[in-house]
Motif scaffolding. Structure first.
Motif, PDB file in Angstrom:
ATOM      1  N   LEU A   1       0.829  -1.210   0.000  1.00 23.77           N
ATOM      2  CA  LEU A   1       0.000   0.000   0.000  1.00 23.77           C
ATOM      3  C   LEU A   1       0.860   1.256   0.000  1.00 23.77           C
ATOM      4  CD1 LEU A   1      -2.912  -0.823   2.482  1.00 23.77           C
ATOM      5  CD2 LEU A   1      -3.008  -0.663  -0.006  1.00 23.77           C
ATOM      6  N   PHE A   2       1.933   1.250   0.792  1.00 27.70           N
ATOM      7  CA  PHE A   2       2.846   2.391   0.842  1.00 27.70           C
ATOM      8  C   PHE A   2       3.448   2.652  -0.535  1.00 27.70           C
ATOM      9  CE2 PHE A   2       7.167   4.029   1.201  1.00 27.70           C
ATOM     10  CZ  PHE A   2       6.944   5.216   1.886  1.00 27.70           C
ATOM     11  N   MET A   3       3.920   1.577  -1.194  1.00 23.77           N
ATOM     12  CA  MET A   3       4.543   1.743  -2.507  1.00 23.77           C
ATOM     13  C   MET A   3       3.523   2.201  -3.545  1.00 23.77           C
ATOM     14  SD  MET A   3       7.692   1.365  -1.994  1.00 23.77           S
ATOM     15  CE  MET A   3       8.233   1.475  -3.687  1.00 23.77           C
ATOM     16  N   LEU A   4       2.304   1.697  -3.482  1.00 22.30           N
ATOM     17  CA  LEU A   4       1.261   2.131  -4.409  1.00 22.30           C
ATOM     18  C   LEU A   4       0.972   3.616  -4.238  1.00 22.30           C
ATOM     19  CD1 LEU A   4      -0.849   1.391  -6.549  1.00 22.30           C
ATOM     20  CD2 LEU A   4      -2.390   0.796  -4.675  1.00 22.30           C
ATOM     21  N   ASP A   5       0.885   4.061  -2.990  1.00 22.08           N
ATOM     22  CA  ASP A   5       0.678   5.483  -2.714  1.00 22.08           C
ATOM     23  C   ASP A   5       1.841   6.320  -3.246  1.00 22.08           C
ATOM     24  OD1 ASP A   5      -0.733   7.722  -1.441  1.00 22.08           O
ATOM     25  OD2 ASP A   5       0.919   7.692   0.010  1.00 22.08           O
ATOM     26  N   LEU A   6       3.056   5.847  -3.040  1.00 23.03           N
ATOM     27  CA  LEU A   6       4.238   6.553  -3.532  1.00 23.03           C
ATOM     28  C   LEU A   6       4.228   6.659  -5.056  1.00 23.03           C
ATOM     29  CD1 LEU A   6       7.006   7.846  -2.934  1.00 23.03           C
ATOM     30  CD2 LEU A   6       7.987   5.552  -3.073  1.00 23.03           C
ATOM     31  N   TYR A   7       3.916   5.545  -5.739  1.00 20.44           N
ATOM     32  CA  TYR A   7       3.862   5.571  -7.206  1.00 20.44           C
ATOM     33  C   TYR A   7       2.788   6.531  -7.698  1.00 20.44           C
ATOM     34  CZ  TYR A   7       6.827   1.388  -7.159  1.00 20.44           C
ATOM     35  OH  TYR A   7       7.842   0.498  -6.962  1.00 20.44           O
ATOM     36  N   ASN A   8       1.644   6.567  -7.024  1.00 16.25           N
ATOM     37  CA  ASN A   8       0.575   7.498  -7.418  1.00 16.25           C
ATOM     38  C   ASN A   8       1.018   8.946  -7.246  1.00 16.25           C
ATOM     39  OD1 ASN A   8      -1.303   5.565  -8.202  1.00 16.25           O
ATOM     40  ND2 ASN A   8      -2.156   5.371  -6.145  1.00 16.25           N
ATOM     41  N   LYS A   9       1.712   9.245  -6.161  1.00 23.03           N
ATOM     42  CA  LYS A   9       2.204  10.610  -5.934  1.00 23.03           C
ATOM     43  C   LYS A   9       3.266  10.985  -6.961  1.00 23.03           C
ATOM     44  CE  LYS A   9       1.105  10.803  -1.039  1.00 23.03           C
ATOM     45  NZ  LYS A   9       1.602  10.750   0.329  1.00 23.03           N
ATOM     46  N   LEU A  10       4.139  10.045  -7.305  1.00 23.71           N
ATOM     47  CA  LEU A  10       5.153  10.317  -8.331  1.00 23.71           C
ATOM     48  C   LEU A  10       4.509  10.568  -9.690  1.00 23.71           C
ATOM     49  CD1 LEU A  10       7.941   7.754  -7.392  1.00 23.71           C
ATOM     50  CD2 LEU A  10       8.098  10.241  -7.293  1.00 23.71           C
ATOM     51  N   ALA A  11       3.496   9.784 -10.025  1.00 25.10           N
ATOM     52  CA  ALA A  11       2.796   9.970 -11.298  1.00 25.10           C
ATOM     53  C   ALA A  11       2.117  11.336 -11.337  1.00 25.10           C
ATOM     54  CB  ALA A  11       1.774   8.856 -11.512  1.00 25.10           C
ATOM     55  N   ALA A  12       1.509  11.741 -10.228  1.00 26.15           N
ATOM     56  CA  ALA A  12       0.866  13.053 -10.168  1.00 26.15           C
ATOM     57  C   ALA A  12       1.902  14.169 -10.315  1.00 26.15           C
ATOM     58  CB  ALA A  12       0.095  13.205  -8.853  1.00 26.15           C
ATOM     59  N   ALA A  13       3.047  14.007  -9.670  1.00 22.20           N
ATOM     60  CA  ALA A  13       4.102  15.018  -9.769  1.00 22.20           C
ATOM     61  C   ALA A  13       4.636  15.111 -11.195  1.00 22.20           C
ATOM     62  CB  ALA A  13       5.231  14.692  -8.800  1.00 22.20           C
ATOM     63  N   GLU A  14       4.824  13.965 -11.842  1.00 19.54           N
ATOM     64  CA  GLU A  14       5.303  13.966 -13.230  1.00 19.54           C
ATOM     65  C   GLU A  14       4.285  14.632 -14.154  1.00 19.54           C
ATOM     66  OE1 GLU A  14       6.309   9.916 -14.108  1.00 19.54           O
ATOM     67  OE2 GLU A  14       8.227  10.052 -13.049  1.00 19.54           O
ATOM     68  N   ALA A  15       2.995  14.406 -13.897  1.00 17.24           N
ATOM     69  CA  ALA A  15       1.949  15.043 -14.707  1.00 17.24           C
ATOM     70  C   ALA A  15       1.979  16.554 -14.520  1.00 17.24           C
ATOM     71  CB  ALA A  15       0.581  14.476 -14.335  1.00 17.24           C
ATOM     72  N   GLN A  16       2.187  16.998 -13.290  1.00 14.51           N
ATOM     73  CA  GLN A  16       2.269  18.438 -13.036  1.00 14.51           C
ATOM     74  C   GLN A  16       3.480  19.048 -13.736  1.00 14.51           C
ATOM     75  OE1 GLN A  16       2.223  18.724  -8.764  1.00 14.51           O
ATOM     76  NE2 GLN A  16      -0.013  18.774  -8.672  1.00 14.51           N
ATOM     77  N   ILE A  17       4.592  18.353 -13.723  1.00 13.65           N
ATOM     78  CA  ILE A  17       5.795  18.845 -14.419  1.00 13.65           C
ATOM     79  C   ILE A  17       5.521  18.940 -15.914  1.00 13.65           C
ATOM     80  CG2 ILE A  17       8.167  18.255 -15.068  1.00 13.65           C
ATOM     81  CD1 ILE A  17       8.456  17.098 -12.180  1.00 13.65           C
ATOM     82  N   ALA A  18       4.879  17.912 -16.472  1.00 10.08           N
ATOM     83  CA  ALA A  18       4.576  17.901 -17.905  1.00 10.08           C
ATOM     84  C   ALA A  18       3.635  19.043 -18.286  1.00 10.08           C
ATOM     85  CB  ALA A  18       3.966  16.563 -18.297  1.00 10.08           C
ATOM     86  N   GLU A  19       2.765  19.434 -17.373  1.00 16.58           N
ATOM     87  CA  GLU A  19       1.830  20.530 -17.607  1.00 16.58           C
ATOM     88  C   GLU A  19       2.447  21.895 -17.302  1.00 16.58           C
ATOM     89  OE1 GLU A  19      -1.543  19.616 -15.185  1.00 16.58           O
ATOM     90  OE2 GLU A  19      -2.019  17.787 -16.298  1.00 16.58           O
ATOM     91  N   GLY A  20       3.700  21.904 -16.841  1.00 16.09           N
ATOM     92  CA  GLY A  20       4.367  23.160 -16.531  1.00 16.09           C
ATOM     93  C   GLY A  20       3.963  23.745 -15.188  1.00 16.09           C
ATOM     94  N   LYS A  21       3.326  22.972 -14.354  1.00 16.63           N
ATOM     95  CA  LYS A  21       2.899  23.447 -13.030  1.00 16.63           C
ATOM     96  C   LYS A  21       4.012  23.209 -12.022  1.00 16.63           C
ATOM     97  CE  LYS A  21      -1.970  22.424 -13.833  1.00 16.63           C
ATOM     98  NZ  LYS A  21      -3.126  21.606 -13.400  1.00 16.63           N
ATOM     99  N   VAL A  22       5.026  24.071 -12.107  1.00 12.77           N
ATOM    100  CA  VAL A  22       6.173  23.952 -11.214  1.00 12.77           C
ATOM    101  C   VAL A  22       6.425  25.289 -10.536  1.00 12.77           C
ATOM    102  CG1 VAL A  22       7.255  22.089 -12.532  1.00 12.77           C
ATOM    103  CG2 VAL A  22       7.803  24.443 -13.088  1.00 12.77           C
ATOM    104  N   LEU A  23       7.045  25.239  -9.379  1.00 12.56           N
ATOM    105  CA  LEU A  23       7.422  26.452  -8.675  1.00 12.56           C
ATOM    106  C   LEU A  23       8.899  26.720  -8.930  1.00 12.56           C
ATOM    107  CD1 LEU A  23       5.692  25.858  -5.226  1.00 12.56           C
ATOM    108  CD2 LEU A  23       4.918  27.314  -7.093  1.00 12.56           C
ATOM    109  N   ASP A  24       9.227  27.981  -9.134  1.00  9.95           N
ATOM    110  CA  ASP A  24      10.619  28.363  -9.351  1.00  9.95           C
ATOM    111  C   ASP A  24      11.198  28.818  -8.021  1.00  9.95           C
ATOM    112  OD1 ASP A  24      12.967  28.859 -10.596  1.00  9.95           O
ATOM    113  OD2 ASP A  24      12.241  30.539 -11.808  1.00  9.95           O
ATOM    114  N   ASN A  25      12.238  28.179  -7.551  1.00  9.03           N
ATOM    115  CA  ASN A  25      12.855  28.508  -6.243  1.00  9.03           C
ATOM    116  C   ASN A  25      13.994  29.511  -6.374  1.00  9.03           C
ATOM    117  OD1 ASN A  25      11.159  26.835  -4.808  1.00  9.03           O
ATOM    118  ND2 ASN A  25      12.485  25.066  -4.976  1.00  9.03           N
ATOM    119  N   VAL A  26      13.982  30.318  -7.379  1.00  8.74           N
ATOM    120  CA  VAL A  26      15.056  31.290  -7.560  1.00  8.74           C
ATOM    121  C   VAL A  26      14.776  32.538  -6.783  1.00  8.74           C
ATOM    122  CG1 VAL A  26      16.347  32.652  -9.219  1.00  8.74           C
ATOM    123  CG2 VAL A  26      15.552  30.371  -9.816  1.00  8.74           C
TER     124      VAL A  26
END
Length: 65
Positions: A40-65
């Protein structure tokens, strides 16, 4: 299931889920609670990683500069 203590021991020692068949077809899967929680932990982690990758692909990132 009459010998639950032996089945429990098998689950505790197994490194993968145990697949039970009936008449040659998959019927059940059993595993220890520890393994279940790890899955269950790994499934949750994979889902969060997939969501993060989708956000990156959509350009929804924060700039820490």
């Amino acid at each position: 299931m009459k010998n639950t203590s032996e089945i429990s021991k098998m689950c505790q020692e197994a490194t993968e889920p145990i697949y039970i068949t009936k008449n040659g077809y998959g019927d059940m899967v059993i595993m220890s609670v520890k393994m279940y929680e790890e899955k269950l932990f790994m499934l949750d982690l994979y889902n969060k990683l997939a969501a993060a990758e989708a956000q990156i692909a959509e350009g929804k990132v924060l700039d820490n500069v």
